[in-house]
Design a protein around this motif. Structure first.
Motif, PDB file in Angstrom:
ATOM      1  N   THR A   1       5.222 -42.728  14.237  1.00  0.00           N
ATOM      2  CA  THR A   1       6.368 -43.313  13.531  1.00  0.00           C
ATOM      3  C   THR A   1       7.640 -42.510  13.773  1.00  0.00           C
ATOM      4  OG1 THR A   1       7.136 -44.102  11.385  1.00  0.00           O
ATOM      5  CG2 THR A   1       5.889 -42.092  11.382  1.00  0.00           C
ATOM      6  N   VAL A   2       7.495 -41.155  13.856  1.00  0.00           N
ATOM      7  CA  VAL A   2       8.677 -40.342  14.153  1.00  0.00           C
ATOM      8  C   VAL A   2       9.165 -40.603  15.566  1.00  0.00           C
ATOM      9  CG1 VAL A   2       9.488 -37.980  14.466  1.00  0.00           C
ATOM     10  CG2 VAL A   2       8.146 -38.573  12.446  1.00  0.00           C
ATOM     11  N   SER A   3       8.217 -40.725  16.505  1.00  0.00           N
ATOM     12  CA  SER A   3       8.609 -41.012  17.888  1.00  0.00           C
ATOM     13  C   SER A   3       9.290 -42.368  17.994  1.00  0.00           C
ATOM     14  CB  SER A   3       7.373 -40.964  18.797  1.00  0.00           C
ATOM     15  OG  SER A   3       6.768 -39.689  18.766  1.00  0.00           O
ATOM     16  N   THR A   4       8.749 -43.347  17.270  1.00  0.00           N
ATOM     17  CA  THR A   4       9.373 -44.677  17.292  1.00  0.00           C
ATOM     18  C   THR A   4      10.776 -44.640  16.715  1.00  0.00           C
ATOM     19  OG1 THR A   4       7.184 -45.695  17.059  1.00  0.00           O
ATOM     20  CG2 THR A   4       9.100 -47.061  16.559  1.00  0.00           C
ATOM     21  N   THR A   5      10.918 -43.941  15.577  1.00  0.00           N
ATOM     22  CA  THR A   5      12.244 -43.837  14.961  1.00  0.00           C
ATOM     23  C   THR A   5      13.222 -43.098  15.859  1.00  0.00           C
ATOM     24  OG1 THR A   5      11.183 -43.842  12.782  1.00  0.00           O
ATOM     25  CG2 THR A   5      13.465 -43.088  12.897  1.00  0.00           C
ATOM     26  N   GLN A   6      12.747 -42.003  16.484  1.00  0.00           N
ATOM     27  CA  GLN A   6      13.626 -41.237  17.363  1.00  0.00           C
ATOM     28  C   GLN A   6      14.023 -42.045  18.590  1.00  0.00           C
ATOM     29  OE1 GLN A   6      14.870 -38.245  16.602  1.00  0.00           O
ATOM     30  NE2 GLN A   6      16.149 -38.415  18.443  1.00  0.00           N
ATOM     31  N   PHE A   7      13.068 -42.787  19.133  1.00  0.00           N
ATOM     32  CA  PHE A   7      13.381 -43.628  20.292  1.00  0.00           C
ATOM     33  C   PHE A   7      14.425 -44.686  19.928  1.00  0.00           C
ATOM     34  CE2 PHE A   7      12.446 -47.658  22.478  1.00  0.00           C
ATOM     35  CZ  PHE A   7      12.761 -47.286  23.782  1.00  0.00           C
ATOM     36  N   LEU A   8      14.218 -45.354  18.785  1.00  0.00           N
ATOM     37  CA  LEU A   8      15.184 -46.371  18.369  1.00  0.00           C
ATOM     38  C   LEU A   8      16.540 -45.737  18.043  1.00  0.00           C
ATOM     39  CD1 LEU A   8      12.925 -48.606  16.089  1.00  0.00           C
ATOM     40  CD2 LEU A   8      13.747 -49.126  18.385  1.00  0.00           C
ATOM     41  N   GLN A   9      16.510 -44.515  17.474  1.00  0.00           N
ATOM     42  CA  GLN A   9      17.763 -43.830  17.180  1.00  0.00           C
ATOM     43  C   GLN A   9      18.524 -43.505  18.449  1.00  0.00           C
ATOM     44  OE1 GLN A   9      18.880 -43.293  14.097  1.00  0.00           O
ATOM     45  NE2 GLN A   9      20.773 -42.289  14.782  1.00  0.00           N
ATOM     46  N   ASP A  10      17.803 -43.039  19.486  1.00  0.00           N
ATOM     47  CA  ASP A  10      18.454 -42.763  20.775  1.00  0.00           C
ATOM     48  C   ASP A  10      19.033 -44.033  21.385  1.00  0.00           C
ATOM     49  OD1 ASP A  10      17.710 -40.151  20.411  1.00  0.00           O
ATOM     50  OD2 ASP A  10      15.919 -40.287  21.688  1.00  0.00           O
ATOM     51  N   ARG A  11      18.255 -45.107  21.334  1.00  0.00           N
ATOM     52  CA  ARG A  11      18.766 -46.372  21.864  1.00  0.00           C
ATOM     53  C   ARG A  11      19.971 -46.850  21.063  1.00  0.00           C
ATOM     54  NH1 ARG A  11      15.867 -49.945  24.676  1.00  0.00           N
ATOM     55  NH2 ARG A  11      17.906 -50.945  24.695  1.00  0.00           N
ATOM     56  N   TRP A  12      19.947 -46.647  19.744  1.00  0.00           N
ATOM     57  CA  TRP A  12      21.066 -47.056  18.902  1.00  0.00           C
ATOM     58  C   TRP A  12      22.320 -46.255  19.251  1.00  0.00           C
ATOM     59  CZ3 TRP A  12      23.896 -44.299  15.189  1.00  0.00           C
ATOM     60  CH2 TRP A  12      24.733 -45.070  14.387  1.00  0.00           C
ATOM     61  N   GLU A  13      22.184 -44.958  19.471  1.00  0.00           N
ATOM     62  CA  GLU A  13      23.340 -44.141  19.848  1.00  0.00           C
ATOM     63  C   GLU A  13      23.892 -44.557  21.212  1.00  0.00           C
ATOM     64  OE1 GLU A  13      22.036 -40.152  19.663  1.00  0.00           O
ATOM     65  OE2 GLU A  13      21.950 -40.079  17.452  1.00  0.00           O
ATOM     66  N   GLU A  14      22.984 -44.833  22.165  1.00  0.00           N
ATOM     67  CA  GLU A  14      23.451 -45.305  23.466  1.00  0.00           C
ATOM     68  C   GLU A  14      24.182 -46.634  23.342  1.00  0.00           C
ATOM     69  OE1 GLU A  14      20.081 -45.510  25.944  1.00  0.00           O
ATOM     70  OE2 GLU A  14      19.722 -43.336  26.006  1.00  0.00           O
ATOM     71  N   SER A  15      23.632 -47.537  22.530  1.00  0.00           N
ATOM     72  CA  SER A  15      24.276 -48.841  22.355  1.00  0.00           C
ATOM     73  C   SER A  15      25.635 -48.685  21.672  1.00  0.00           C
ATOM     74  CB  SER A  15      23.365 -49.755  21.536  1.00  0.00           C
ATOM     75  OG  SER A  15      23.977 -50.997  21.295  1.00  0.00           O
ATOM     76  N   LYS A  16      25.722 -47.790  20.675  1.00  0.00           N
ATOM     77  CA  LYS A  16      26.993 -47.579  19.989  1.00  0.00           C
ATOM     78  C   LYS A  16      28.030 -46.964  20.943  1.00  0.00           C
ATOM     79  CE  LYS A  16      28.919 -45.628  15.758  1.00  0.00           C
ATOM     80  NZ  LYS A  16      30.100 -45.048  16.414  1.00  0.00           N
ATOM     81  N   LYS A  17      27.588 -46.036  21.765  1.00  0.00           N
ATOM     82  CA  LYS A  17      28.500 -45.426  22.733  1.00  0.00           C
ATOM     83  C   LYS A  17      29.008 -46.462  23.729  1.00  0.00           C
ATOM     84  CE  LYS A  17      28.733 -41.659  26.098  1.00  0.00           C
ATOM     85  NZ  LYS A  17      27.985 -40.556  26.759  1.00  0.00           N
ATOM     86  N   LYS A  18      28.122 -47.303  24.192  1.00  0.00           N
ATOM     87  CA  LYS A  18      28.525 -48.351  25.124  1.00  0.00           C
ATOM     88  C   LYS A  18      29.495 -49.331  24.468  1.00  0.00           C
ATOM     89  CE  LYS A  18      26.573 -51.945  28.093  1.00  0.00           C
ATOM     90  NZ  LYS A  18      25.313 -52.618  28.533  1.00  0.00           N
ATOM     91  N   LEU A  19      29.223 -49.701  23.211  1.00  0.00           N
ATOM     92  CA  LEU A  19      30.103 -50.620  22.491  1.00  0.00           C
ATOM     93  C   LEU A  19      31.485 -49.999  22.286  1.00  0.00           C
ATOM     94  CD1 LEU A  19      30.472 -53.294  20.991  1.00  0.00           C
ATOM     95  CD2 LEU A  19      29.549 -52.192  18.942  1.00  0.00           C
TER      96      LEU A  19
ATOM     97  N   SER B   1      10.127 -47.158   7.238  1.00  0.00           N
ATOM     98  CA  SER B   1       8.693 -46.994   7.473  1.00  0.00           C
ATOM     99  C   SER B   1       8.324 -45.524   7.589  1.00  0.00           C
ATOM    100  CB  SER B   1       8.294 -47.747   8.749  1.00  0.00           C
ATOM    101  OG  SER B   1       6.926 -47.581   9.025  1.00  0.00           O
ATOM    102  N   THR B   2       9.175 -44.725   8.246  1.00  0.00           N
ATOM    103  CA  THR B   2       8.918 -43.286   8.344  1.00  0.00           C
ATOM    104  C   THR B   2       8.956 -42.629   6.971  1.00  0.00           C
ATOM    105  OG1 THR B   2       9.900 -43.279  10.553  1.00  0.00           O
ATOM    106  CG2 THR B   2       9.694 -41.162   9.434  1.00  0.00           C
ATOM    107  N   ALA B   3       9.928 -42.999   6.158  1.00  0.00           N
ATOM    108  CA  ALA B   3       9.991 -42.453   4.799  1.00  0.00           C
ATOM    109  C   ALA B   3       8.764 -42.853   3.993  1.00  0.00           C
ATOM    110  CB  ALA B   3      11.268 -42.927   4.107  1.00  0.00           C
ATOM    111  N   LEU B   4       8.280 -44.085   4.206  1.00  0.00           N
ATOM    112  CA  LEU B   4       7.081 -44.539   3.503  1.00  0.00           C
ATOM    113  C   LEU B   4       5.861 -43.726   3.914  1.00  0.00           C
ATOM    114  CD1 LEU B   4       6.384 -46.857   1.478  1.00  0.00           C
ATOM    115  CD2 LEU B   4       5.578 -48.150   3.449  1.00  0.00           C
ATOM    116  N   GLN B   5       5.753 -43.430   5.216  1.00  0.00           N
ATOM    117  CA  GLN B   5       4.634 -42.622   5.691  1.00  0.00           C
ATOM    118  C   GLN B   5       4.741 -41.182   5.183  1.00  0.00           C
ATOM    119  OE1 GLN B   5       1.948 -43.555   7.219  1.00  0.00           O
ATOM    120  NE2 GLN B   5       2.530 -45.684   7.614  1.00  0.00           N
ATOM    121  N   ASN B   6       5.946 -40.647   5.144  1.00  0.00           N
ATOM    122  CA  ASN B   6       6.117 -39.273   4.656  1.00  0.00           C
ATOM    123  C   ASN B   6       5.755 -39.153   3.172  1.00  0.00           C
ATOM    124  OD1 ASN B   6       6.976 -38.453   7.194  1.00  0.00           O
ATOM    125  ND2 ASN B   6       9.135 -38.823   6.722  1.00  0.00           N
ATOM    126  N   ARG B   7       5.936 -40.200   2.427  1.00  0.00           N
ATOM    127  CA  ARG B   7       5.578 -40.197   1.008  1.00  0.00           C
ATOM    128  C   ARG B   7       4.132 -40.613   0.766  1.00  0.00           C
ATOM    129  NH1 ARG B   7      10.191 -43.416  -2.206  1.00  0.00           N
ATOM    130  NH2 ARG B   7       8.854 -42.698  -3.924  1.00  0.00           N
TER     131      ARG B   7
END
Length: 554
Positions: free
Chosen positions: A185-203, A435-441
């Motif tokens: 779940t952390v890897s998924t969140t980090q991957f989506l976060q990286d993609r989100w930053e790339e998309s924001k930079k491109k925008l 989902s990550t916060a849910l798993q951490n709790r």
């Protein structure tokens, strides 16, 4: 020799009865009891020298998330069976099993004579089992429903050690599941976060480029071109409406001109009905009218006679009308020669004068309408010329748009796509973060211990009673086979029945075999001593095996 073999075959081929079977068992009781007792001793020794194997079992279930998935969807693999298989592969690897063997001191005797890899492979194949829990939904049905739960089993010769190893395996499963789910779940969140930053930079880059382009082309942007196209389309529509109005006015003017021509022709064709030639023409017209009226009556009378009889009222009425019309025609014919011989000049009729005035008035009104249509046509032409000028102005505006219109369109399209991608990734990042916060709790889907590792009280194998029973049965079967083989190979005549079958003659009497009492006594004593020694030795061996087994358990 051939005759003797034939006779013996005939003896052996006779039907045996219960007495014969009893004699066979009596003659071969040693050959039957020997293998039976030997197999019994061997099976008891093997069963009690075989070390006990205890199986400790623990149950783990997949606990559902505490928050519904419709609110917080999981960002991990939802295939429960696949996750369990992955955990089994991760835990039952060489390093983990080596650690378990060294920690709990397992398989010391095997490690002394076998390589570690072979011991690990044998441990994976024979001692460790991970099985899904299946439970029948309906006792009357054979189909089963697999629930999200599985059992971990470990088999070992010491029951406390089996329980400890099972506890260790359960703890490793739970820890590995938490670590794997957290990492995923952390890897998924980090991957989506990286993609989100790339998309924001491109925008942001596309927005900056778009702002620079707009600053460089103020007043000549494509947004104005769209407005120009709309205005041009509206002007072209107005031009089309003007053309249609001009065509309509032109058609109406042509209609009015045609109407004026008709009025002039009618005015020229007017004649005085009081003139002699007009009177003659009127007389001829009356004669033609009467002829036409007579023809109509004759047709109606013929039709009525086809439908009705001669005395019908309609037929009589038509006959009278036809007679009146014929008499009127004769009167017109008599008056016509007198009018032609004595023509009387008359003044112009009032009807002719009235018709002339009406036609002249209609002609003047039509001329006025034609002039009005001409004025309307001129007005439309002026409006059309004004619209043409405005259209040319907008066309020149459109032609003066920037050359980089294609670049601007590409910027807009790329910006829209980047914005759409950014919004989608933003939603996924938020969902994955929840989902990550849910798993951490510890409120998401997890593995939990349903049944703790059991402490086995009785060994699972070997099944000693079954082994002893099977060994004794095999010994008895082997003894019976030996007895039957001896009887088949022996050609001796055993009793009076065999003698009668061999000689084909009736037996009148028989002399029993007589042995001395000493010989019989010695033979029985030797047999008793042999069997006693054998039984004592077998019982001693079995007792030692059983005693060794129970003393080893203390």
């Amino acid at each position: 020799m051939e005759e003797q073999s034939i006779e013996r075959s005939s003896i052996t081929g006779r039907q045996l009865d219960i007495e014969d079977y009893g004699d066979i068992l009596g003659r071969n009781q040693g050959w039957i009891a020997g293998p039976l007792f030997a197999a019994l001793v061997l099976s008891v020794v093997v069963a009690f020298l075989w070390p006990d194997t205890y199986i400790s079992t623990a149950t783990i279930r997949v606990a559902p998330p505490q928050v519904p998935e419709s609110f917080v969807p999981a960002n991990t693999n939802q295939d429960i069976q696949g996750r369990v298989n992955a955990l089994v592969q991760l835990i039952l690897n060489r390093a983990t099993l080596t650690n378990i063997i060294n920690t709990h001191g397992l398989y010391k005797s095997k490690l002394a004579r076998m390589p570690l890899d072979d011991v690990i492979e044998e441990m994976k194949l024979n001692d460790i089992q991970v099985l899904p829990v299946r439970q029948s939904l309906n006792a009357g049905q054979r189909e089963t429903q697999q629930y999200p739960a599985f059992e971990i089993r470990f088999a070992y010769r010491e029951r406390f050690t089996a329980q400890k190893v099972t506890t260790d395996l359960v703890a490793r499963f739970l820890e590995e599941n938490v670590r794997e789910v957290s990492q995923q779940t952390v890897s998924t969140t980090q991957f989506l976060q990286d993609r989100w930053e790339e998309s924001k930079k491109k925008l942001d880059e596309l927005e900056q480029r778009l702002s620079v382009f707009r600053a460089q082309n103020i007043g000549r942007l494509p947004e104005e071109q769209q407005n120009n196209y709309q205005q041009l389309a509206a002007l072209q529509a107005a031009k089309l409406n003007l053309n249609m109005s001009m065509n309509r006015v032109n058609q109406e003017r042509l209609l009015f001109e045609n109407q004026l021509r008709i009025y002039r022709d009618e005015l020229a064709s007017l004649k005085d009905s009081n003139a002699p030639e007009q009177a003659a023409q009127a007389s001829d017209d009356k004669l033609v009218e009467k002829d036409h009226e007579i023809a109509q009556y004759e047709d109606s009378l013929a039709t009525a006679r086809e439908r009705y009889k001669e005395n019908h009222p309609d037929v009589q009425r038509l006959v009278n009308l036809l007679a009146v019309a014929r008499s009127q025609r004769q009167v017109v014919l008599k008056q016509e020669p007198a009018k032609l011989d004595n023509p009387v000049p008359r003044p112009a009729s009032m009807q002719l004068l009235r018709e002339q005035r009406e036609l002249e008035a209609e002609s003047e009104r039509t001329k006025g309408l034609i002039l009005a249509k001409g004025v309307e046509m001129e007005d439309y032409r002026k409006q059309s010329s004004q619209v043409d000028g405005t259209i040319r102005g907008y066309e020149s505006r459109i032609e003066s748009t920037p050359v980089g219109i294609r670049e601007y369109d590409e910027l807009i399209r790329d910006r829209d796509l980047a914005k759409k991608d950014y919004e989608a990734l933003d939603g996924r990042v938020n969902s994955s973060a929840m989902s990550t916060a849910l798993q951490n709790r510890q409120q998401g889907e997890r593995l939990e211990q349903l049944d703790p590792p059991s402490l086995p009280q009785t060994p699972a194998r070997p099944k000693r009673a079954l082994m002893v029973a099977v060994g004794a049965g095999l010994g008895l079967l082997l003894g019976l086979c030996f007895a039957g083989f001896r009887e088949l190979r022996s050609g001796a005549l055993r009793n009076v029945k065999d003698v009668s079958a061999y000689s084909q003659l009736p037996v009148l009497g028989s002399i029993p075999l007589f042995e001395g009492p000493n010989v019989v006594h010695r033979r029985k004593r030797a047999a008793w001593l042999a069997w006693s020694a054998t039984c004592l030795a077998g019982v001693a061996i079995m007792g030692a095996s059983v005693a060794r087994y129970y003393f080893s358990r203390l």
